[in-house]
Design a protein around this motif. Structure first.
Motif, PDB file in Angstrom:
ATOM      1  N   ILE A  90     -15.173  16.588  16.771  1.00  0.00           N
ATOM      2  CA  ILE A  90     -15.335  16.651  15.309  1.00  0.00           C
ATOM      3  C   ILE A  90     -15.468  18.103  14.854  1.00  0.00           C
ATOM      4  CG2 ILE A  90     -16.364  14.382  14.882  1.00  0.00           C
ATOM      5  CD1 ILE A  90     -19.139  15.697  15.080  1.00  0.00           C
ATOM      6  N   ASP A  91     -15.188  18.328  13.560  1.00  0.00           N
ATOM      7  CA  ASP A  91     -15.376  19.679  13.024  1.00  0.00           C
ATOM      8  C   ASP A  91     -16.788  19.814  12.447  1.00  0.00           C
ATOM      9  OD1 ASP A  91     -15.289  18.327  10.622  1.00  0.00           O
ATOM     10  OD2 ASP A  91     -13.322  19.084  10.035  1.00  0.00           O
ATOM     11  N   LEU A  92     -17.118  21.019  12.042  1.00  0.00           N
ATOM     12  CA  LEU A  92     -18.488  21.288  11.585  1.00  0.00           C
ATOM     13  C   LEU A  92     -18.868  20.529  10.308  1.00  0.00           C
ATOM     14  CD1 LEU A  92     -18.673  25.074  12.492  1.00  0.00           C
ATOM     15  CD2 LEU A  92     -20.231  23.295  13.333  1.00  0.00           C
ATOM     16  N   PRO A  93     -17.994  20.468   9.296  1.00  0.00           N
ATOM     17  CA  PRO A  93     -18.391  19.692   8.106  1.00  0.00           C
ATOM     18  C   PRO A  93     -18.647  18.211   8.431  1.00  0.00           C
ATOM     19  CG  PRO A  93     -16.603  21.179   7.555  1.00  0.00           C
ATOM     20  CD  PRO A  93     -16.750  21.233   9.047  1.00  0.00           C
ATOM     21  N   THR A  94     -17.861  17.650   9.354  1.00  0.00           N
ATOM     22  CA  THR A  94     -18.103  16.255   9.755  1.00  0.00           C
ATOM     23  C   THR A  94     -19.472  16.126  10.414  1.00  0.00           C
ATOM     24  OG1 THR A  94     -15.742  15.923  10.074  1.00  0.00           O
ATOM     25  CG2 THR A  94     -17.197  14.335  11.155  1.00  0.00           C
ATOM     26  N   PHE A  95     -19.807  17.114  11.242  1.00  0.00           N
ATOM     27  CA  PHE A  95     -21.128  17.130  11.876  1.00  0.00           C
ATOM     28  C   PHE A  95     -22.226  17.126  10.800  1.00  0.00           C
ATOM     29  CE2 PHE A  95     -24.724  19.474  13.813  1.00  0.00           C
ATOM     30  CZ  PHE A  95     -24.939  18.687  14.937  1.00  0.00           C
ATOM     31  N   ALA A  96     -22.058  17.967   9.777  1.00  0.00           N
ATOM     32  CA  ALA A  96     -23.061  18.037   8.695  1.00  0.00           C
ATOM     33  C   ALA A  96     -23.148  16.716   7.935  1.00  0.00           C
ATOM     34  CB  ALA A  96     -22.728  19.188   7.744  1.00  0.00           C
ATOM     35  N   LYS A  97     -22.025  16.034   7.813  1.00  0.00           N
ATOM     36  CA  LYS A  97     -22.044  14.724   7.138  1.00  0.00           C
ATOM     37  C   LYS A  97     -22.797  13.692   7.968  1.00  0.00           C
ATOM     38  CE  LYS A  97     -17.857  15.007   4.410  1.00  0.00           C
ATOM     39  NZ  LYS A  97     -16.444  15.150   4.693  1.00  0.00           N
ATOM     40  N   LEU A  98     -22.500  13.663   9.271  1.00  0.00           N
ATOM     41  CA  LEU A  98     -23.120  12.662  10.153  1.00  0.00           C
ATOM     42  C   LEU A  98     -24.626  12.851  10.275  1.00  0.00           C
ATOM     43  CD1 LEU A  98     -20.678  12.675  13.226  1.00  0.00           C
ATOM     44  CD2 LEU A  98     -21.009  10.767  11.649  1.00  0.00           C
ATOM     45  N   MET A  99     -25.047  14.116  10.338  1.00  0.00           N
ATOM     46  CA  MET A  99     -26.445  14.401  10.657  1.00  0.00           C
ATOM     47  C   MET A  99     -27.319  14.582   9.406  1.00  0.00           C
ATOM     48  SD  MET A  99     -25.703  14.338  13.819  1.00  0.00           S
ATOM     49  CE  MET A  99     -27.371  14.402  14.405  1.00  0.00           C
ATOM     50  N   SER A 100     -26.718  14.946   8.278  1.00  0.00           N
ATOM     51  CA  SER A 100     -27.537  15.322   7.120  1.00  0.00           C
ATOM     52  C   SER A 100     -27.135  14.616   5.824  1.00  0.00           C
ATOM     53  CB  SER A 100     -27.442  16.844   6.883  1.00  0.00           C
ATOM     54  OG  SER A 100     -27.735  17.556   8.060  1.00  0.00           O
ATOM     55  N   TYR A 101     -25.884  14.800   5.456  1.00  0.00           N
ATOM     56  CA  TYR A 101     -25.436  14.403   4.109  1.00  0.00           C
ATOM     57  C   TYR A 101     -25.442  12.884   3.924  1.00  0.00           C
ATOM     58  CZ  TYR A 101     -22.217  14.689   0.040  1.00  0.00           C
ATOM     59  OH  TYR A 101     -21.620  14.614  -1.189  1.00  0.00           O
ATOM     60  N   ASN A 102     -24.782  12.167   4.825  1.00  0.00           N
ATOM     61  CA  ASN A 102     -24.716  10.708   4.684  1.00  0.00           C
ATOM     62  C   ASN A 102     -26.083  10.035   4.827  1.00  0.00           C
ATOM     63  OD1 ASN A 102     -22.011  10.766   4.094  1.00  0.00           O
ATOM     64  ND2 ASN A 102     -21.325  10.311   6.169  1.00  0.00           N
ATOM     65  N   PRO A 103     -26.904  10.440   5.814  1.00  0.00           N
ATOM     66  CA  PRO A 103     -28.243   9.841   5.878  1.00  0.00           C
ATOM     67  C   PRO A 103     -29.054  10.087   4.602  1.00  0.00           C
ATOM     68  CG  PRO A 103     -27.818  11.174   7.849  1.00  0.00           C
ATOM     69  CD  PRO A 103     -26.628  11.317   6.963  1.00  0.00           C
ATOM     70  N   ALA A 104     -28.966  11.309   4.059  1.00  0.00           N
ATOM     71  CA  ALA A 104     -29.737  11.611   2.840  1.00  0.00           C
ATOM     72  C   ALA A 104     -29.252  10.761   1.670  1.00  0.00           C
ATOM     73  CB  ALA A 104     -29.628  13.098   2.501  1.00  0.00           C
ATOM     74  N   LYS A 105     -27.946  10.515   1.616  1.00  0.00           N
ATOM     75  CA  LYS A 105     -27.411   9.677   0.535  1.00  0.00           C
ATOM     76  C   LYS A 105     -27.820   8.218   0.728  1.00  0.00           C
ATOM     77  CE  LYS A 105     -23.709  11.651  -1.870  1.00  0.00           C
ATOM     78  NZ  LYS A 105     -22.294  11.583  -2.239  1.00  0.00           N
ATOM     79  N   LEU A 106     -27.669   7.727   1.940  1.00  0.00           N
ATOM     80  CA  LEU A 106     -28.053   6.329   2.202  1.00  0.00           C
ATOM     81  C   LEU A 106     -29.479   6.070   1.732  1.00  0.00           C
ATOM     82  CD1 LEU A 106     -27.729   3.524   3.728  1.00  0.00           C
ATOM     83  CD2 LEU A 106     -28.952   4.657   5.595  1.00  0.00           C
ATOM     84  N   MET A 107     -30.355   7.037   1.988  1.00  0.00           N
ATOM     85  CA  MET A 107     -31.775   6.814   1.710  1.00  0.00           C
ATOM     86  C   MET A 107     -32.187   7.284   0.316  1.00  0.00           C
ATOM     87  SD  MET A 107     -33.463   7.431   5.417  1.00  0.00           S
ATOM     88  CE  MET A 107     -33.161   9.185   5.544  1.00  0.00           C
TER      89      MET A 107
END
Ligand SMILES: [Zn+2]
Length: 454
Positions: free
Chosen positions: A352-369
């Motif tokens: 994966i690339d770095l933005p995908t990493f940031a989505k998996l680890m930070s952005y999507n979890p923060a949005k879900l919650m």
């Protein structure tokens, strides 16, 4: 305006990678991002050269109070050392699972005295206390945890597998208040049958753990939960998904308009069902580690954008080695190694690339919650939560250097590339090069403010 700090480095956001970029921080918030020459004057400047500045990871799945030894000081110290700046603490707590607003306020107060990173709280969905689902809905909780399987230690926390009627009844209430139901999806009855059968046959060796929990025992429960959510138009999140086929069901349902997401965990992405040969009973986790085909299948799903986030499922317990595998607890410490492991296997190995990493680890979890935009990204207005990562640093995972009180790691001895160098929470450095420097009680409760459709 003079700001508190300016950090410069290779900034990674969910939206892109920006070489030699500066971030200005004031009062714990990001106030400016851009070229150094455009930054306001600052009290302090830190230049990280070409090291990565990532949004701090947001872990949807942390158990801090499941053992007497761990607690929030230890779990959040481990989080800080692992680049995690917000934990979502699950309600599987010794002494009883919090489900009412009184329970949640009490837990928040205690946690705030111990934590050094920020935290959100997940309430328990309990069939005996269904009214609490409505009562606690708007008090800042990130949703409700429900068990479809009586997982390790559940009774000690006042939780158990719910039957389908109970699950549906809880989903009805969650749908009514437009909250998120988070479900541990494994089929209680088939697993119980197989464990009984194996026990009677004297088959209690280590591999019996995953043999008694075949992949379909997860998939059928995922399917049930999805169909209930579809019927009720409820927001569903499946925790610790271990089987690629579960993500097929999730993605198909999403395409049909069902509001469902799923998370997987580092252990399913790093190890397979033969891992007991290396680490004995420390491989034991629910759901279990899967075949090598499935492990690779999960990476394929991540590359295709079909997995929304990775969580730690940090559940440290003393690593006893009973001769009967069924007598050993399930669960693994993991919050300190989550970011480095996914970085190594994901970014370093080119999955994966770095933005995908940031989505998996930070952005999507923060949005879900519902914690975004306060958490989960590097944007003006977000909290200044960062993980500084040296993407070339090689190191060995050794439990003796980790902070979970369990004292062991499923990944002992593993050589990986990519190390967390420093961690900032709201602009304050809480971890630097091997040392947790955050102050006990610095961490704050972050309340959910709204829902996002991922
Ligand atoms: Zn868990």
């Amino acid at each position: 305006m003079t700001v508190d700090t300016i950090l410069t480095g290779k900034v990674v956001s969910p939206h892109g990678v920006y070489d030699r970029t500066s971030i200005a921080v004031k009062d714990g918030k990001i106030v400016s991002i851009g070229d150094k020459s455009t930054m306001p004057p600052a009290e302090e400047e830190v230049d990280y050269g070409d090291l990565l500045i990532l949004p701090g990871a947001v872990d949807t799945h942390t158990h801090s109070l499941g053992t007497a030894e761990e607690g929030h000081w230890n779990s959040t110290s481990a989080a800080a050392a692992g680049g995690v700046t917000t934990i979502n603490d699950h309600p599987l707590d010794l002494g009883g699972a919090p489900s009412s607003s009184d329970d949640i306020y009490t837990k928040a107060e205690k946690t705030a005295k111990e934590a050094i990173v920020d935290f959100s709280l997940l309430a328990a969905g309990l069939p005996e206390k269904m009214d609490n689902i409505i009562e606690v809905a708007d008090k800042g909780v990130t949703g409700y945890k429900m068990l479809m399987h009586t997982t390790s230690g559940a009774h000690a926390y006042g939780m158990r597998a719910v039957d389908d009627g109970e699950l549906y009844a809880m989903f009805e209430r969650i749908a009514k208040v437009n909250q998120v139901g988070m479900v541990h999806a494994e089929n209680e009855w088939v697993i119980n049958y197989l464990v009984d059968k194996y026990t009677k046959e004297g088959k209690t060796y280590l591999a019996a753990h995953h043999e008694t929990r075949p992949e379909f025992t997860e998939v059928v429960s995922v399917h049930t939960a999805i169909e209930f959510a579809r019927a009720l138009d409820m927001r569903l999140h499946i925790v610790h998904v271990s089987v690629p086929r579960s993500f097929d069901l999730i993605m198909q349902a999403r395409a049909e308009g069902v509001k469902v997401t799923g998370e997987t965990c580092p252990h399913y992405l790093i190890s397979n069902e033969d891992h007991w040969k290396k680490v004995g009973s420390h491989f034991k986790i629910n759901p279990p580690l899967r075949s090598e085909d499935s492990r690779q299948g999960l990476w394929k799903k991540i590359r295709e954008g079909k997995i929304h986030m990775v969580s730690s499922d940090h559940a440290p317990h003393p690593g006893v080695e009973a001769p009967n595998v069924f007598d050993n607890p399930s669960g693994s410490p993991g919050i300190e190694t989550m970011v480095p492991l996914v970085f190594h296997e994901g970014v370093h190995k080119g999955n994966i690339d770095l933005p995908t990493f940031a989505k998996l680890m930070s952005y999507n979890p923060a949005k879900l919650m519902g914690l975004y935009p306060q958490k989960g990204s590097i944007e003006v207005g977000c909290d200044a939560d960062f993980a500084i990562i040296d993407d070339k640093k090689e190191w060995n995972i050794e439990a003796k250097n980790l902070r979970a009180q369990s004292g062991w790691s499923m990944f002992e001895g593993m050589n990986i590339t990519g190390k967390v160098l420093a961690t900032f929470v709201r602009g304050t450095k809480v971890y630097q090069e091997g040392e947790v420097i955050g102050e006990k009680g610095y961490g704050k409760w972050v309340k959910k403010t709204r829902n996002y459709d991922l």
